[in-house]
Design a protein around this motif. Structure first.
Motif, short mmCIF file in Angstrom:
data_model
loop_
_atom_site.label_atom_id
_atom_site.label_comp_id
_atom_site.label_asym_id
_atom_site.label_seq_id
_atom_site.Cartn_x
_atom_site.Cartn_y
_atom_site.Cartn_z
N HIS A 511 20.35 4.38 10.47
CA HIS A 511 19.70 3.96 9.23
C HIS A 511 18.32 3.38 9.57
N ILE A 512 17.30 3.96 8.99
CA ILE A 512 15.91 3.53 9.22
C ILE A 512 15.36 2.97 7.91
N ILE A 513 14.92 1.73 7.95
CA ILE A 513 14.35 1.09 6.75
C ILE A 513 12.90 0.72 7.05
N VAL A 514 11.99 1.20 6.21
CA VAL A 514 10.58 0.84 6.28
C VAL A 514 10.24 0.13 4.98
N GLN A 515 9.93 -1.15 5.08
CA GLN A 515 9.75 -1.99 3.89
C GLN A 515 8.42 -2.71 3.95
N ASP A 516 7.75 -2.86 2.79
CA ASP A 516 6.50 -3.62 2.74
C ASP A 516 6.56 -4.60 1.58
N ASN A 517 5.67 -5.56 1.60
CA ASN A 517 5.58 -6.56 0.52
C ASN A 517 4.35 -6.31 -0.34
N GLY A 518 4.03 -5.00 -0.54
CA GLY A 518 2.83 -4.62 -1.26
C GLY A 518 2.99 -4.65 -2.77
N LYS A 519 2.15 -3.86 -3.43
CA LYS A 519 2.09 -3.94 -4.89
C LYS A 519 3.15 -3.11 -5.60
N GLY A 520 3.94 -2.34 -4.83
CA GLY A 520 5.02 -1.58 -5.44
C GLY A 520 4.57 -0.30 -6.11
N ILE A 521 5.56 0.43 -6.65
CA ILE A 521 5.31 1.73 -7.26
C ILE A 521 5.91 1.74 -8.66
N GLU A 522 5.18 2.30 -9.59
CA GLU A 522 5.71 2.42 -10.95
C GLU A 522 6.97 3.28 -10.95
N GLU A 523 7.89 2.95 -11.82
CA GLU A 523 9.21 3.60 -11.82
C GLU A 523 9.12 5.11 -12.04
N GLU A 524 8.26 5.54 -12.94
CA GLU A 524 8.14 6.97 -13.22
C GLU A 524 7.64 7.74 -11.99
N ARG A 525 6.67 7.15 -11.32
CA ARG A 525 6.14 7.78 -10.11
C ARG A 525 7.14 7.72 -8.97
N ARG A 526 7.90 6.62 -8.87
CA ARG A 526 8.88 6.47 -7.80
C ARG A 526 9.95 7.56 -7.87
N ARG A 527 10.38 7.92 -9.07
CA ARG A 527 11.42 8.95 -9.22
C ARG A 527 10.95 10.32 -8.73
N GLU A 528 9.63 10.56 -8.82
CA GLU A 528 9.10 11.87 -8.41
C GLU A 528 8.79 11.96 -6.92
#
Length: 595
Positions: A511-528
């Protein structure tokens, strides 16, 4: 006293004029500015020792308390002394060239002063040698502490050593009363005038060094500009169309009268003078080109005969031919021709060599991409294409700036840059690599970004012991970290960006997790994201899409890529793949070769 000051200023003017004239000579600039070998140290000893000798000849003769103005002193009466600027040249030589130059120049000027005679001859000779020793010591000490030898520092040392000379005259010269009277007359004028002369001399040298640094910076910027303009064409490989465009750009942006590019058999382009007989697709027309191809080294012709062109009335009189290499194999040449041999100077040689190295790197990248096409590994090709060309130039610019301020850090970043591009090339040729190699790729990339933007990004890495040698597809982690750097964080924000990589194993999966504390992604864009490429101002999502597609193909649908994100909180990307994937990988390789 004031009369002596004015007379000595006149003598200082002679030395300063000579220094200015020397500063206009290329050879003098190279010796003063560069690293000095034995030959160059000898030249500096002779040069600054000669300044001391000239000062002896043009000095002002003092008889008791009377000043005698003599145009050229060849002999000094036993009861007389000389007021001059001898120590100035020796001190500057020692500060610039170090102890060897300081001692050598001091001995040369001091022995000459001894031969002229006068009751201070011995004292002046001793003080001149000691001034060379002291100046060399202070210059070496200054460089070891990584501090510049500024004009004001040189003035301070020069005036101090001139004062020491006055003390030595009082102690050594006989009779004592006459020595004291002499020092009362000459001490203040000599200390002040020598300090002023040292200031002017060092300002000339400082200006000369700045000119050299400015020229190097301009040359570097020119190389980057040319590389930036030609990069799209080099990525197409060596072909007549791309080489024609490259040659035209170089002819426009350099002082060359003609630019040509060949492969290892024929001329691919020739723009400028001589184009009537250096014809496209023609076999190699000059022996100089063949020489560069065979030796793999730079070939330079300073006269027409060395070019070996078959056309007798060819207008090209000088040339530099640089081999273009891919994986240490010479695959072609880059040639710059000149009608006037004087135009082929050191600046053009260094520029051409720098461009050849950059162009060879780009050809290697192009070759790597071509290999991925031949292997029909479209996913890796797409990831390679994501590497923005300005990343290389920005990294080199950063390293170039650090070369002047932090040499050790610049050296480390060069190693990181080498590691980064080595990983790129290796990843383009291998279907699977050890996890530790991918981590090295990530660290190299982030080190270079952190050098450009200090205290902006922080990497936190946690890897379960025993997983370093697990094989994963190349370009799995690095594009995710690059995405976080380019899209997750807002530069100028006071909050430091943190990228967390956590790698563990569970239930026969890694299991590889790459995580950041940035500004995030809008939900609609994240799904695509990861499902297809997306056209937008922020990017295309190509990296995530290709990683997803490659994982699905290599692991036959057994891998997973999940994206979790919350606005103003951060983004987490989770990759889950089979831990023992050898059989799956072999099936993928077999399927590729059977197509």
């Amino acid at each position: 006293m004031f009369n002596l000051v004015s007379l000595m200023l006149e003598k200082v003017g002679i030395i300063v004029i000579v220094a200015f004239l020397l500063s206009q000579m290329k050879s003098f600039r190279q010796i003063v500015h560069g690293e000095r070998n034995v030959t160059e140290r000898i030249w500096l000893i002779v040069l600054f020792g000669t300044f001391g000798v000239i000062s002896n000849y043009t000095g002002i003769e003092i008889h008791h308390d009377t000043i005698h103005k003599v145009d050229w002193i060849t002999d000094v009466n036993p009861d007389n002394a000389i007021a001059n600027t001898r120590v100035m040249g020796v001190v500057i030589g020692g500060l610039i060239g170090g102890p060897v130059v300081g001692i050598g120049a001091g001995v040369l000027a001091g022995v000459h002063r001894l031969t002229l005679g006068g009751f201070t001859a011995v004292a002046c000779a001793i003080s001149t040698v000691l001034a060379g020793v002291a100046a060399g010591y202070y210059g070496k000490k200054r460089r070891k502490s990584r501090k510049k030898i500024t004009p004001l520092y040189a003035v301070k040392i020069g005036m101090l050593l001139e004062a020491v000379q006055m003390l030595i005259i009082v102690i050594v010269a006989k009779p004592f009363e006459q020595a004291v009277t002499l020092v009362e007359i000459i001490s203040v004028p000599m200390i002040l005038v020598n300090g002023f002369g040292t200031l002017l001399f060092m300002l000339i040298i400082q200006s000369m060094i700045r000119d050299e640094e400015r020229a190097r910076a301009n040359q570097t910027n020119q190389a980057f500009h040319i590389a930036d303009q030609t990069l799209p064409y080099f990525r197409q490989g060596l072909n007549p169309s791309s080489c024609q465009q490259i040659s035209e750009i170089m002819l426009q942006l350099t002082d060359a009268d003609a630019v040509a590019i060949t492969d290892d058999r024929q001329i691919l382009s020739h723009v400028g003078a001589g184009a009537d007989h250096h014809i496209l697709n023609m076999e190699l027309a000059t022996g100089l080109t063949k020489k560069a191809l065979e030796s793999g080294k730079v070939a330079i012709a300073q006269v027409k005969e060395e070019i070996y062109c078959f056309q007798k009335d060819c207008p090209l009189q000088a040339a530099i031919v640089l081999p273009l290499k891919v994986q240490n194999k010479t695959v072609g040449t880059l040639k710059m021709y000149f009608k006037d041999p004087a135009k082929l100077d050191k600046v053009h040689k260094e520029l051409a060599e720098g461009l050849a190295n950059l162009f060879s790197t780009q050809l290697e990248l192009a070759e790597a991409e071509q290999q991925t096409k031949l292997l029909k590994d479209a996913e890796i090709k797409a990831l390679q294409a994501q590497i923005h060309p300005h990343f290389l130039f920005n990294s080199i610019n950063t390293i170039s700036a650090l070369c002047r301020t932090d040499v050790e850090k610049a050296r480390k970043l060069l190693i990181e840059l080498s590691s980064f591009f080595r990983s790129n090339l290796q990843g383009a040729r291998q279907m699977m690599i050890p996890l530790e190699k991918e981590i090295e790729h990530v660290k190299a990339y982030l080190s270079l970004e952190q050098a450009r933007f200090p205290d902006v990004y922080h990497l936190s890495l946690h890897i379960e012991p025993g997983l370093n040698q697990v094989l994963i597809p190349p370009f799995t982690l690095q594009p995710l970290v690059e995405n976080a750097v380019n899209h997750a964080f807002t530069r100028g924000n006071h909050n430091k960006g943190t990228i967390l990589i956590n790698i563990s194993s569970q239930d026969e999966r890694i299991h590889i997790i790459v995580q950041d504390n940035g500004k995030g992604i809008e939900e609609e864009r994240r799904r695509e994201l990861g499902q297809r490429t997306i056209s937008s101002k922020k990017g295309t999502g190509t990296a995530l899409f290709n990683i997803h597609e490659r994982l699905m193909g290599i692991y036959n649908g057994q891998a997973q890529l999940t994206i979790q994100s919350e606005l103003n909180v951060g983004t987490k990307i989770i990759i889950s793949i089979p831990l023992h994937s050898k059989g799956v990988f072999e099936q993928h390789v077999t399927s590729i070769h059977s197509r």
